[in-house]
Design an enzyme around this catalytic site. Structure first.
Site, PDB file in Angstrom:
ATOM      1  N   ASN A   1      -6.508  48.553 -36.124  1.00  0.00           N
ATOM      2  CA  ASN A   1      -7.508  47.689 -35.318  1.00  0.00           C
ATOM      3  C   ASN A   1      -6.809  46.191 -35.876  1.00  0.00           C
ATOM      4  O   ASN A   1      -7.431  45.044 -35.665  1.00  0.00           O
ATOM      5  CB  ASN A   1      -8.619  47.916 -34.963  1.00  0.00           C
TER       6      ASN A   1
ATOM      7  N   ASP B   1     -16.512  60.262 -30.793  1.00  0.00           N
ATOM      8  CA  ASP B   1     -16.039  59.185 -30.931  1.00  0.00           C
ATOM      9  C   ASP B   1     -17.295  57.942 -30.663  1.00  0.00           C
ATOM     10  O   ASP B   1     -17.932  58.585 -29.587  1.00  0.00           O
ATOM     11  CB  ASP B   1     -14.384  58.899 -29.917  1.00  0.00           C
TER      12      ASP B   1
ATOM     13  N   HIS C   1     -22.235  55.885 -31.234  1.00  0.00           N
ATOM     14  CA  HIS C   1     -23.234  54.738 -31.025  1.00  0.00           C
ATOM     15  C   HIS C   1     -23.234  54.094 -29.524  1.00  0.00           C
ATOM     16  O   HIS C   1     -23.887  53.169 -29.454  1.00  0.00           O
ATOM     17  CB  HIS C   1     -23.221  53.547 -31.509  1.00  0.00           C
TER      18      HIS C   1
ATOM     19  N   GLU D   1     -18.423  59.721 -35.353  1.00  0.00           N
ATOM     20  CA  GLU D   1     -18.290  58.066 -35.807  1.00  0.00           C
ATOM     21  C   GLU D   1     -19.285  57.725 -35.065  1.00  0.00           C
ATOM     22  O   GLU D   1     -20.041  57.762 -33.909  1.00  0.00           O
ATOM     23  CB  GLU D   1     -16.894  57.605 -35.216  1.00  0.00           C
TER      24      GLU D   1
END
Length: 585
Positions: free
Chosen positions: A384, A248, A251, A285
């Site tokens: 979301n 997950d 970044h 991701e």
């Protein structure tokens, strides 16, 4: 031997308990002589025995940071669980590589009415008949409360008890392998949840004052914390026979070390892969659009197997819906679908209006297409949204069929989100079950404030703490009895079967894809596309009128979502339809 890393305290005691949580005995742990912060005791405990730690002078019991089972939740004592006790039947399982695969993403708690791993295992035949090769589970690590997406986990080594705990997880993986399905587990190493996180009491697991979007950053400067993460990854792959991990939001892993944590992790996982003699996949991701994720380590990359492709999602979402708010704005560009199909990344050094700067790096031609996981819907892109609405809430049945064709003819590794294959009408909403009133209120108010900034009516935003929000997000399997949903399911089955049978649909060479776009003068959702993948062509008409496409002299229709009007070397597709054509085999 019982051990724990707790460099922040000067005393650690092991408290043993009965199942009713009354104290049996307490034992002092001995500190390691090397000053590493590890504490150990030779006390022997039995399978299932409850226990916890007392830190310093505190009388508050804390669960084991490496607990495999939490029978009473993340605030309660741990229970000893030995994964080696399970009798596996998958000794003949040789694994499945991502190349040529089709992934199915699901949430254990809302996939079935029961919301357990055992009930999920009972639905595996549905996935087999669909043609799925890999099932990807949203995080199952222990979190506070009864239901949650899973990204609020605080005990990464434990399986949420409400799903059935670690034993049920082993049964599920064994059942999946018996049906030829590989298992990918979504794991979260970039932050910890807001309730039940006692790790900072043990040691510097977090960089206090350095934040991610979800809380304090994980302290990757600390070797013991790095090993905590890597050993957790190896646990899923080794002890639970999982075939891959989805990492997950990598970044948000703030790491300036050499090697980077992801480089180190891929090295260790590759070593385990050789040891167990089956492929083990790591899927990132990442919103960085940086090929470093999937480039080989010897070429300066991290050596991960694949990464999610948000750019592909955004381009196709705009083409299907016409939405151009927020980060969708750039993807109204006429070449958006073409670029993600031919080059992988849309933003590859180009200006991103959402970020206000240039973003991304080109994907080298040497990177095979299957290293990008592509999808038209996933848990984030649905959940979301303010109301958690799927594409079914805004698209016609004809346009949903086109979405299926685009998803399953894409050059990447396609992924479906649970229920997508029958056009599920149930939403997938953001839900939590925090027990602390202040946290519950802050979560609900924060959600409303977030969407109010985007112009949403607060009344339209579901309360994540309301049990009805969770219940609404469960799949309704009775929909499969409807002819409309059954037709959609049949289309997905045919497309996946074709993907397994037609070589062009899994061709790894991005350079073999050629896309032409017409009707550019209209809105982005009213364009037509010819997507050539070698000798195969995917014809897409999203306009409001019939569109004519040229055909080769021997082309035949492999699939069409609505009858096209054939003529000499042409086919006219009706509005909101798609066809797949190719020469005779």
């Amino acid at each position: 031997m019982i051990s724990v890393w707790a460099p922040r305290v000067d005393r650690v005691q092991l408290r043993r308990l009965t199942p009713a949580c009354t104290t049996i005995s307490e034992h002092d742990l001995d500190p390691a002589d090397d000053g590493s912060g590890w504490w150990r005791t030779d006390v022997a405990m039995a399978e299932g025995e409850r226990y916890g730690f007392l830190l310093g002078d505190s009388t508050e019991l804390r669960p084991d940071p490496r607990s495999r089972r939490q029978p009473r939740g993340v605030h309660g004592p741990s229970a000893l669980f030995d994964p080696a006790r399970f009798e596996w039947t998958d000794t003949g399982w040789s694994g499945r590589p991502l190349d040529g695969g089709v992934i199915y993403e699901l949430h254990v708690g809302t996939f079935t009415p029961e919301g357990t791993l055992d009930s999920l295992a009972g639905h595996l035949d549905h996935l087999v008949e669909l043609g799925i090769t890999h099932v990807e589970l949203l995080p199952v690590n222990a979190f506070s409360g009864e239901w949650n997406w899973g990204y609020d986990g605080v005990l990464w080594y434990a399986v949420h008890e409400g799903y059935g705990g670690p034993a049920a997880y082993q049964r599920f993986v064994d059942s999946a392998h018996a049906r030829g399905i590989a298992v990918i587990q979504d794991v979260v190493y970039n932050h910890l949840g807001p309730s039940g996180n006692y790790l900072p009491e043990f040691g510097p697991y977090l960089r206090e004052g350095e934040h991610t979007a979800w809380g304090d950053s994980v302290n990757l400067d600390e070797p013991a914390v790095r090993e905590y993460i890597i050993e957790n990854a190896l646990m899923w792959l080794r002890d639970f026979h999982v075939d891959g991990l989805r990492l997950d939001a990598v970044h948000a892993l703030h790491d300036d070390s050499t090697p980077h944590l992801l480089h180190e992790l891929s090295e260790r996982v590759d070593a385990l892969s050789r040891e167990v003699d089956r492929p083990l996949s790591l899927i990132a991701e990442s919103d960085l659009n940086d090929p470093v994720m999937v480039l080989p380590r010897e070429a300066g990359g991290y050596g991960l197997s694949a990464q999610w492709s948000d750019d592909w999602h955004h381009a196709v979402h705009v083409a299907l819906t016409g939405e151009t708010d927020g980060y969708y704005a750039d993807f109204a560009a006429p070449d958006a679908v073409a670029k993600v199909t031919q080059d992988g990344f849309f933003h590859d050094g180009t200006y991103s209006s959402f970020r206000g700067r240039a973003h991304g790096t080109p994907l080298p031609p040497s990177v095979p297409a299957w290293r990008l996981v592509t999808f038209a819907q996933d848990h984030d892109q649905i959940g979301n949204r303010a109301a958690g609405d799927r594409l079914t809430a805004s698209l016609s049945s004809d346009r949903l069929a086109v979405a299926a064709v685009l998803t399953l003819t894409a050059p990447g590794t396609p992924m479906l989100f649970m229920g997508e294959e029958w056009g599920a009408s149930t939403p997938w909403q953001f839900f939590t079950s925090h027990k602390e009133p202040e946290l519950a209120r802050a979560t609900a108010e924060g959600r409303i404030a977030e969407f109010a900034q985007m112009g949403w009516d607060p009344a339209a935003v579901p309360d994540p703490q309301d049990p009805a929000t969770f219940e609404r997000s469960r799949l309704d399997w009775s929909e499969l009895e409807s002819p409309h949903h059954a037709r959609m399911l049949d289309l997905y089955r045919r497309l996946i079967a074709m993907r397994h049978e037609v070589p062009e649909m899994t061709d790894p060479e991005m350079s073999h894809n050629v896309v032409s776009v017409s009707h550019l003068e209209g809105a982005p959702e009213h364009r037509a596309y010819r997507i050539e993948r070698g000798e195969l062509a995917v014809l897409v008409n999203l306009t409001t009128e019939e569109v004519e496409f040229g055909l080769g002299p021997d082309s035949r229709i492999l699939l069409e979502t609505a009858p096209g009007r054939m003529a000499a070397r042409t086919i006219a597709l009706p509005p909101e339809s798609a066809a797949i054509v190719a020469p005779p085999r």
